[in-house]
Design a protein around this motif. Structure first.
Motif, PDB file in Angstrom:
ATOM      1  N   GLN A  65     -33.317 -19.369 -77.883  1.00 58.91           N
ATOM      2  CA  GLN A  65     -33.202 -18.486 -76.731  1.00 58.91           C
ATOM      3  C   GLN A  65     -34.579 -17.971 -76.329  1.00 58.91           C
ATOM      4  OE1 GLN A  65     -30.048 -15.476 -76.996  1.00 58.91           O
ATOM      5  NE2 GLN A  65     -29.353 -16.434 -78.892  1.00 58.91           N
ATOM      6  N   GLN A  66     -34.731 -17.649 -75.048  1.00 59.90           N
ATOM      7  CA  GLN A  66     -35.952 -17.030 -74.567  1.00 59.90           C
ATOM      8  C   GLN A  66     -35.662 -15.575 -74.233  1.00 59.90           C
ATOM      9  OE1 GLN A  66     -37.983 -19.177 -71.476  1.00 59.90           O
ATOM     10  NE2 GLN A  66     -38.167 -21.052 -72.687  1.00 59.90           N
ATOM     11  N   VAL A  67     -36.507 -14.662 -74.773  1.00 57.61           N
ATOM     12  CA  VAL A  67     -36.321 -13.232 -74.570  1.00 57.61           C
ATOM     13  C   VAL A  67     -37.666 -12.578 -74.293  1.00 57.61           C
ATOM     14  CG1 VAL A  67     -34.309 -13.201 -76.111  1.00 57.61           C
ATOM     15  CG2 VAL A  67     -36.578 -12.640 -77.018  1.00 57.61           C
ATOM     16  N   ILE A 117     -40.788 -14.985 -75.229  1.00 57.31           N
ATOM     17  CA  ILE A 117     -40.908 -15.701 -76.499  1.00 57.31           C
ATOM     18  C   ILE A 117     -39.655 -16.532 -76.738  1.00 57.31           C
ATOM     19  CG2 ILE A 117     -42.350 -13.855 -77.425  1.00 57.31           C
ATOM     20  CD1 ILE A 117     -39.914 -13.157 -79.278  1.00 57.31           C
ATOM     21  N   VAL A 118     -39.780 -17.461 -77.661  1.00 55.60           N
ATOM     22  CA  VAL A 118     -38.677 -18.352 -78.017  1.00 55.60           C
ATOM     23  C   VAL A 118     -38.184 -17.978 -79.408  1.00 55.60           C
ATOM     24  CG1 VAL A 118     -37.946 -20.737 -78.369  1.00 55.60           C
ATOM     25  CG2 VAL A 118     -39.659 -20.194 -76.605  1.00 55.60           C
ATOM     26  N   VAL A 119     -36.875 -17.696 -79.507  1.00 55.04           N
ATOM     27  CA  VAL A 119     -36.261 -17.299 -80.772  1.00 55.04           C
ATOM     28  C   VAL A 119     -35.292 -18.398 -81.206  1.00 55.04           C
ATOM     29  CG1 VAL A 119     -34.937 -15.528 -81.976  1.00 55.04           C
ATOM     30  CG2 VAL A 119     -36.424 -14.886 -80.049  1.00 55.04           C
ATOM     31  N   LEU A 123     -44.451 -18.326 -78.772  1.00 50.49           N
ATOM     32  CA  LEU A 123     -44.622 -18.206 -77.333  1.00 50.49           C
ATOM     33  C   LEU A 123     -44.035 -19.453 -76.671  1.00 50.49           C
ATOM     34  CD1 LEU A 123     -48.313 -16.883 -77.261  1.00 50.49           C
ATOM     35  CD2 LEU A 123     -46.221 -15.548 -76.903  1.00 50.49           C
ATOM     36  N   THR A 124     -43.896 -19.439 -75.358  1.00 50.03           N
ATOM     37  CA  THR A 124     -43.270 -20.582 -74.686  1.00 50.03           C
ATOM     38  C   THR A 124     -44.112 -21.844 -74.778  1.00 50.03           C
ATOM     39  OG1 THR A 124     -44.204 -19.780 -72.593  1.00 50.03           O
ATOM     40  CG2 THR A 124     -41.913 -19.180 -73.088  1.00 50.03           C
ATOM     41  N   GLU A 134     -36.071  -8.260 -77.274  1.00 51.99           N
ATOM     42  CA  GLU A 134     -34.639  -8.167 -76.998  1.00 51.99           C
ATOM     43  C   GLU A 134     -33.818  -8.713 -78.161  1.00 51.99           C
ATOM     44  OE1 GLU A 134     -34.683  -8.532 -72.146  1.00 51.99           O
ATOM     45  OE2 GLU A 134     -34.973 -10.351 -73.348  1.00 51.99           O
ATOM     46  N   LYS A 135     -34.361  -9.736 -78.838  1.00 49.74           N
ATOM     47  CA  LYS A 135     -33.709 -10.307 -80.017  1.00 49.74           C
ATOM     48  C   LYS A 135     -34.793 -10.755 -80.980  1.00 49.74           C
ATOM     49  CE  LYS A 135     -29.760 -11.986 -77.316  1.00 49.74           C
ATOM     50  NZ  LYS A 135     -28.909 -13.136 -76.962  1.00 49.74           N
TER      51      LYS A 135
END
Length: 361
Positions: free
Chosen positions: A3-5, A22-24, A119-120, A136-137
């Motif tokens: 996910q991206q948050v 960012i990518v989680v 990071l993306t 956010e997450k």
């Protein structure tokens, strides 16, 4: 599926933080994905931004957090999706020599998530204290999630994830403050204020707050200090001895982390008293004391790691005390802010204007 948050990132030493995407990753074995509801702005986050912890930039800041578990990886049994949790940065392993000796609060092999958030562009992030919760997450080891009563506000519950637990634990767990003891706390910011609350909870008869800032001393009185000492105006050890019948305090908690304040703590304690260092020094700091004075005063010189807490034991207990009205965690929340206001919160922290700014998502 990853996910991206949105999250707060420190890209380089001393540079202002920025709000980034960012990518989680999805949680792998032993991991948990947590939707963050609130995260306190701790001085340790500022240490990370200033390069005082390490130079492993970019950092994903934030660690004093509470939220809700969204997903867990294989093998996770202690928490489940929907659980309200406080995040901790000492997820005990259960296998190291400290854990095997029944002292898991000293665990020497604590767990973090194995996967890295990025990071993306794929740049790996270093999460502050293995958490990274100005986001956010976030992805953590499942052992970093401690389930607590969801009746508590996330804004106050999250503070147990670091500063408030460190201070309360320094008094109760490390310092062993007992009924009728005299306690002095040097440095009355968030951690020192929590140490005052911890000493009060433990039944200390006299709690002496020491600081150079009259505003912090006034707050310390509201938190339970029975006496205050302004160390800009008064020699600390003399003042503490005067307030304790000429002897010194049974327990002195140093919540600044500087050689000069540690010396004050050392000489402000009673013979056979205890000094607890919970303030975090920087790597270049050195301490010099006459060895004969160390020998001649007896007692104990201790360092407090995270208040020597065991999250699974201490977090639920302290939340229960809060919900019973016996522990006022709300007193530590000076302001609530948005995720893009962390840099401004660092500025207010520098000026001593807050006990805690708390990001609410």
């Amino acid at each position: 599926m990853s996910q991206q948050v949105s999250a707060v990132v420190a890209r380089s030493k001393g540079a202002p933080v920025s709000l980034e995407t960012i990518v989680v990753p999805d949680p792998g074995p032993g991991e948990a994905l947590v939707r963050i509801e609130a995260c306190g702005v701790c001085h340790t986050d500022l240490h990370y931004r200033e390069g005082g912890i390490s130079d492993d930039f970019p950092f994903l800041l934030g660690h004093e957090a509470a939220g809700v578990v969204e997903a867990v990886g294989d093998g996770v049994t202690d928490v489940a999706p929907g659980d309200f949790v406080i995040l901790n940065w000492r997820a005990v392993c259960g296998q190291c020599r400290a854990c095997r000796r029944g002292r898991p609060w000293y665990c020497f092999d604590t767990h973090n998530a194995r996967q890295r958030m990025t990071l993306t562009d794929g740049t790996e992030l270093s999460p502050a204290l293995g958490i990274g919760a100005f986001a956010e997450k976030t992805l953590v080891a499942a052992g970093q999630c401690t389930k607590v009563d969801p009746a508590a506000s996330a804004a106050v519950a999250g503070l147990l994830g670091c500063g408030v637990m460190a201070g309360i634990g320094a008094a109760i767990n490390t310092g062993g403050v007992g009924r009728g003891d005299s306690v002095a706390v040097i440095g009355c910011g968030g951690v020192g204020g929590a140490a005052i609350v911890g000493a009060k909870l433990a039944g200390a008869a006299k709690v002496i707050a020491v600081d150079i800032d009259a505003r912090k001393l006034a707050t310390a009185e509201k938190l339970g200090a029975t006496h205050t000492v302004n160390s800009r105006e008064t020699e600390v050890a003399d003042a503490v001895r005067e307030l304790t019948g000429g002897f010194g305090a049974d327990v002195v908690i140093e919540a600044v982390g500087r050689p000069e304040t540690y010396r004050q703590a050392f000489y402000a304690r009673d013979l056979a008293g205890t000094v607890v260092l919970v303030g975090v020094p920087t790597p270049e700091m050195k301490l010099e004391l006459p060895l004969l004075d160390v020998f001649g005063r007896g007692g104990a010189l201790k360092s407090s790691w995270y208040g020597d807490c065991l999250p699974s034991r201490d977090f639920p207990m302290l939340i229960d005390l809060h919900l019973q009205g016996r522990l006022d965690l709300d007193a530590f929340v000076t302001e609530t802010i948005a995720l893009d206001e962390v840099e401004k919160a660092f500025e207010r922290m520098h000026h001593g204007d807050v006990l805690r700014s708390v990001v609410v998502l």
